[in-house]
Design an enzyme around this catalytic site. Structure first.
Site, short mmCIF file in Angstrom:
data_model
loop_
_atom_site.label_atom_id
_atom_site.label_comp_id
_atom_site.label_asym_id
_atom_site.label_seq_id
_atom_site.Cartn_x
_atom_site.Cartn_y
_atom_site.Cartn_z
N GLU A 69 0.55 -1.24 -0.07
CA GLU A 69 -0.05 0.00 -0.15
C GLU A 69 1.20 1.23 0.14
OE1 GLU A 69 -0.64 -2.44 1.99
OE2 GLU A 69 -2.12 -3.62 1.12
N HIS A 118 -11.18 -5.11 8.70
CA HIS A 118 -11.42 -5.23 7.40
C HIS A 118 -12.79 -4.01 7.63
CE1 HIS A 118 -10.02 -8.99 6.34
NE2 HIS A 118 -10.41 -8.85 5.16
#
Lengths: 435, 375
Positions: free
Chosen positions: B94, B163
């Site tokens: 990322e 998540h």
């Protein structure tokens, strides 16, 4: 991951496989590829062709090309003597040509200017006219080579210790020192000279270099990007991500590591146990090279070729320069707490300026007149710094709000008005007191 | 312009492969004219495609956004339509994605990058905080970073740990970042187009549980509306969403202020309160940075009571900021202290327990009941 049925030799071939469709470079592609390699006959034929291409171009095997030189590339020894070709550290057949005379003389001039700038800035810090200065004293050969190997449209991404390289790319000396005088912005316009703002967070700029190169490649431009970092920085996650992204997208980025042996106080042995920092390249499918970072002749030879290869479509390359930070990390640091004077003295003898000077004089390329002219140039830059950094630049506190966004938000306008009100009341009080 | 939020039943359940397939199929159906049932996922996908069509410097990249079309299918079909150079998968890193986007934005591109999940964006934090947010300032405006960081966020989907984080406060706290979060299908299209058009970096927070919410939407009309905005904004300036909250439901007794995943819950609470004879106004903040103090203040001054609702843990959050601003601006108009209904200050709970954590209609109505109604 190396496929189970695949030896190193085959593996090196598979990473050479030309990419289909995505890139528009020439046939010479030495880097990883984001398309998975397949062991078909056709690919084997292509891989053989690539291997032959490397042999033709460098006279050595692909594996020898990918791995750095056994020791380091050194062309002029610390005494200023040109070494015999077979002693320069290259594989036979992979020798580097000597840089041209004019290039070397121009580089020497920048070297002398760079040393003068480093020492002038350190003095200005001691006088309280600069907030901080991380000096590259002792590393000036790396600074100069990093700037001079690039062409006009290329990009340089420096760290906080690379002000000399920034100046050597043409940035105004006083503008280049803006951060260190304690101002709130980076000083120079990155788009005017294609030089990123000197980066304090470690290795984050390597990814910006990757992005600039990627954008240029998508537009079909032949831009090369050189990104600088130090030895300690190779432990950072963004170092890994940048090298991997550059390799996977096959981008013309040269990762130039100045291994100056210390990350503030922590020696290289605490950063890595790899055989060298250049060896890290091969893990990304990229060639690595190591070079004497105090030998400007070797640095230019290695970086000039790296730039040429990258421009021709080789993908990224890594160059490790073996050098030494002669002074403390910054003026706020005390280097005597973690390293011996004897070690510093040892590196003093390897100084980049004296050896190039001896070499150029021996070649008859540097006479007293040229030396005097160069010294005068260095003194003029030092004077420019003394004068430029001695001036008090008027500050406008309202500028703090102006560039947070393209347009200040309503909240920032409120805060700006609050500050303006405070300042106007202060001014009124001052006037009344004066009366 | 107050949109109706119609949340489909899938919105509160897991995003199963079956619903993903169904949405992909729906996305493949040629757009007819006039309002059609459109999911938020489809609206976002259309906004990306339209932006890429309109401007060849718009690039989409991230993890799984190419061939797969994104784990939520938001980038479905973009690689096929615009090619591997405009929409592509990156290595799984990322910080690398954001850092490369910074360089591309420096060099003439408008990257739109996906972080896949809220908590997956944390490795990119240094790039976002130290560079994305500050580049414009430290170069005195010379370098603009027109990039959009899309972050699917928040819970209510039965997701496992890491998540379902509500990470908006981290970004909103950082000067230099704009933070948008649409709650309706139309706003999803409008706000993503505006984010891509913006010369400032935008963190675009997409509530995962709203991806499959449906609304009757005329995408062609939204496209025309956007084109009107970008042609100098003549006539339709009121349609801009940046820095503009929207009154999603008008009311007179109290104001519910919320955003993103909690908007449908607040709307349901207002509907339930109406049955009990209480008229609640609902303000959808939608642009967290810049924040629309004006709309929030006007509504609270009108009703005299407010509850701020957000899914994120309440401590040091967007909801606490909104409450503070209401106290500063509306103190003399308030009949009761401003209440909050937020997530608890705990790590996001496991699927079996998340319903205890999420702001619910009942919890909102309880908070409204506490707003000192007796004289």
């Amino acid at each position: 991951m190396i496929p189970a049925n695949c030896g190193y030799e085959t593996w090196f071939r598979t990473i050479l496989k030309a990419n289909s469709g995505y890139r528009r470079d020439g046939p010479m592609t030495i880097s990883a590829d984001h398309t998975a390699a397949e062991n078909t006959d056709l690919n084997a034929v292509q891989a053989d062709a690539q291997e032959a291409e490397v042999r033709r171009k460098f006279g050595i095997s692909l594996e020898a090309y990918m791995l750095p030189a056994h020791r380091q590339i050194q062309m002029v020894d610390p005494e200023g003597q040109l070494k015999a070709r077979e002693e320069q550290g290259t594989e036979a057949g992979h020798e580097y040509p000597l840089p041209g005379d004019a290039e070397l003389v121009a580089a020497f001039e920048q070297l002398v200017v760079g040393r003068r700038v480093n020492d002038q800035n350190s003095a200005l810090v001691r006088q309280g006219r600069m907030a901080v200065y991380p000096s590259s004293h002792g590393q000036e050969a790396c600074q100069v080579a990093a700037a001079l190997c690039l062409s006009e449209g290329d990009w340089l991404f420096p760290t906080y210790r690379d002000a000399v390289a920034v100046m050597a790319r043409g940035v105004d000396p006083v503008e280049a020192m803006t951060i260190f005088r304690g101002d709130w912005h980076g000083g120079y316009d990155p788009l005017e000279h294609n030089v990123g703002i000197q980066c304090t967070p470690l290795t984050t700029q390597l990814l910006h270099a990757v992005g600039v190169a990627h954008a240029a490649k998508l537009r079909g431009e032949k831009t090369v990007v050189l990104a600088m970092c130090g030895d300690g920085a190779t432990s950072e996650g963004d170092f890994h991500e940048a090298l991997n992204f550059a390799a996977v997208f096959h981008l013309p980025v040269i990762f130039f590591i100045q291994n100056n042996k210390y990350a503030i106080s922590v020696p290289l042995s605490h950063q890595t146990v790899a055989p060298s920092l250049a060896h890290k390249a091969v893990g990304y499918g990229m060639a690595g090279e190591r070079v004497d970072g105090n030998d400007l002749v070797a640095l230019l030879a290695v970086l000039d070729r790296a730039v040429k290869l990258a421009r021709e479509g080789s993908g990224p390359l890594l160059v490790e320069a073996n050098t030494y930070r002669m002074q403390a990390h910054t003026n706020a640091d005390d280097a005597t707490r973690y390293r011996a004077e004897s070690e510093v003295a040892e590196w003093m003898a390897k100084d980049p300026i004296s050896r190039l000077k001896t070499y150029l004089q021996g070649r008859g390329l540097l006479d007293a007149e040229a030396e005097a002219r160069i010294a005068e140039h260095a003194e003029a830059v030092a004077k420019q710094l003394r004068e430029g950094l001695g001036e008090d630049v008027p500050v406008d506190p309202q500028e703090l709000f102006r560039n947070v966004f393209s347009e200040p938000t309503p909240q920032l306008r409120e805060q700006s008005a609050l500050l303006a009100d405070e300042l106007s009341r202060e001014a009124t009080t001052r006037e009344e007191t004066a009366r | 312009m107050s949109p109706t939020v119609t949340t489909s039943s899938e919105a509160n359940g897991n995003v199963s492969a079956a619903t993903a397939r169904a949405a992909a199929k729906a996305a493949a159906v040629a757009e007819a004219t006039g309002p059609q049932p459109v999911t938020m996922a489809k609206a976002l996908n259309t906004a990306l495609a339209d932006a890429m069509q309109a401007d060849s410097t718009v690039l989409v990249f991230g993890e799984d956004v190419g061939q797969l079309g994104g784990v939520f299918r938001i980038t479905d079909g973009l690689m096929a339509t615009f090619g591997e150079q405009r929409c592509f998968d990156t290595p799984l890193a990322e910080s690398g994605i954001v850092g490369m986007a910074v360089g591309m934005a420096m060099n003439g591109m408008r990257p739109v990058i996906e972080m896949q999940f809220d908590a997956f964006a944390y490795p990119a934090f240094q790039q976002i905080i130290s560079h994305v947010a500050k580049m414009h300032n430290r170069t005195r405006g010379r370098l603009k970073l027109p990039l959009v960081i899309r972050v699917p966020y928040a819970g209510g989907i039965g997701g496992v740990e890491h998540h379902c984080d509500s990470s908006e406060s981290y970004y909103a706290h950082t000067p230099g970042l704009k933070v948008f979060t649409p709650a309706t299908v139309s706003d999803a299209y409008r706000m993503l187009r505006e984010a891509i058009d913006s010369d400032d970096p935008v963190v675009f927070m997409e509530a995962k549980k709203l991806y499959w919410s449906k609304d009757q939407v005329d995408l062609e009309a939204l496209r025309r509306e956007h084109d009107g905005l970008s042609d100098g904004g003549s006539g339709t300036h009121a349609q801009r969403t940046e820095g503009r909250a929207v009154v999603a439901r008008t009311g007179t007794d109290a104001t519910l202020i919320t955003y993103g995943p909690s908007v449908p819950t607040a709307m349901a609470a207002a509907a339930a309160a109406a049955e009990e004879g209480r008229s609640l106004e609902v303000v959808d903040v939608r642009s967290i940075v810049p924040l629309d103090d004006e709309t929030i203040t006007a509504s609270v001054r009108k009703t005299g009571r407010a509850v701020v609702i957000a899914e994120a843990p309440g401590f040091a959050s967007i909801s606490s900021e909104i409450v503070a601003r209401i106290q500063e601006r509306c103190f003399h108009y308030l009949a009761a202290p401003v209440r909050r209904v937020t997530g608890f200050d705990i790590p996001y709970p496991a699927p079996k327990l998340e319903h205890y954590y999420l702001p619910s209609v009942d919890r909102i109505l309880d908070a409204v009941d506490d707003l000192q109604w007796e004289d």
